[in-house]
Design an enzyme around this catalytic site. Structure first.
Site, PDB file in Angstrom:
ATOM      1  N   ILE A 148       0.822  -1.081   0.066  1.00  0.00           N
ATOM      2  CA  ILE A 148      -0.026   0.018  -0.030  1.00  0.00           C
ATOM      3  C   ILE A 148       0.880   1.334  -0.170  1.00  0.00           C
ATOM      4  CG2 ILE A 148      -1.561   1.118   1.440  1.00  0.00           C
ATOM      5  CD1 ILE A 148      -2.930  -1.157   2.123  1.00  0.00           C
ATOM      6  N   HIS A 149       0.781   1.995  -0.998  1.00  0.00           N
ATOM      7  CA  HIS A 149       1.776   3.048  -1.279  1.00  0.00           C
ATOM      8  C   HIS A 149       0.730   4.422  -1.732  1.00  0.00           C
ATOM      9  CE1 HIS A 149       1.919   2.747  -5.658  1.00  0.00           C
ATOM     10  NE2 HIS A 149       1.816   1.177  -5.285  1.00  0.00           N
TER      11      HIS A 149
END
Length: 85
Positions: free
Chosen positions: A14-15
């Site tokens: 998750i960026h």
């Protein structure tokens, strides 16, 4: 309350970009959205706490949705995760 489990498939985890998409979708609903990973949890409607979970590729997240529109929110968030993470 409704919940589902999802395993992150994106190599970067998750960026910023997909997290922003998830938060934007979560904010469309009145229901509360909670992401859980291991012992940590974060409000799914806030970008920084969601990214602070440090979720990586292969990690399992539990998404809990609670409120008047939880069915629609749960379905939409599951779709967003599958499309972007």
């Amino acid at each position: 309350m409704k919940s589902f489990t999802y395993v992150i498939a994106d190599r970067a985890g998750i960026h910023a970009r997909p997290a922003g998409i998830v938060v934007k979708e979560a904010k469309k609903y009145e229901s509360s959205v909670l992401f859980k990973s291991g012992e940590k949890e974060a409000d799914g409607k806030k970008l920084a706490p969601l990214m602070a979970l440090g979720i990586k590729c292969g990690d399992e997240v539990i998404v809990e949705v609670d409120g008047p529109d939880e069915d629609a929110a749960c379905t939409a968030l599951e779709t967003v995760l599958k499309e972007h993470l």
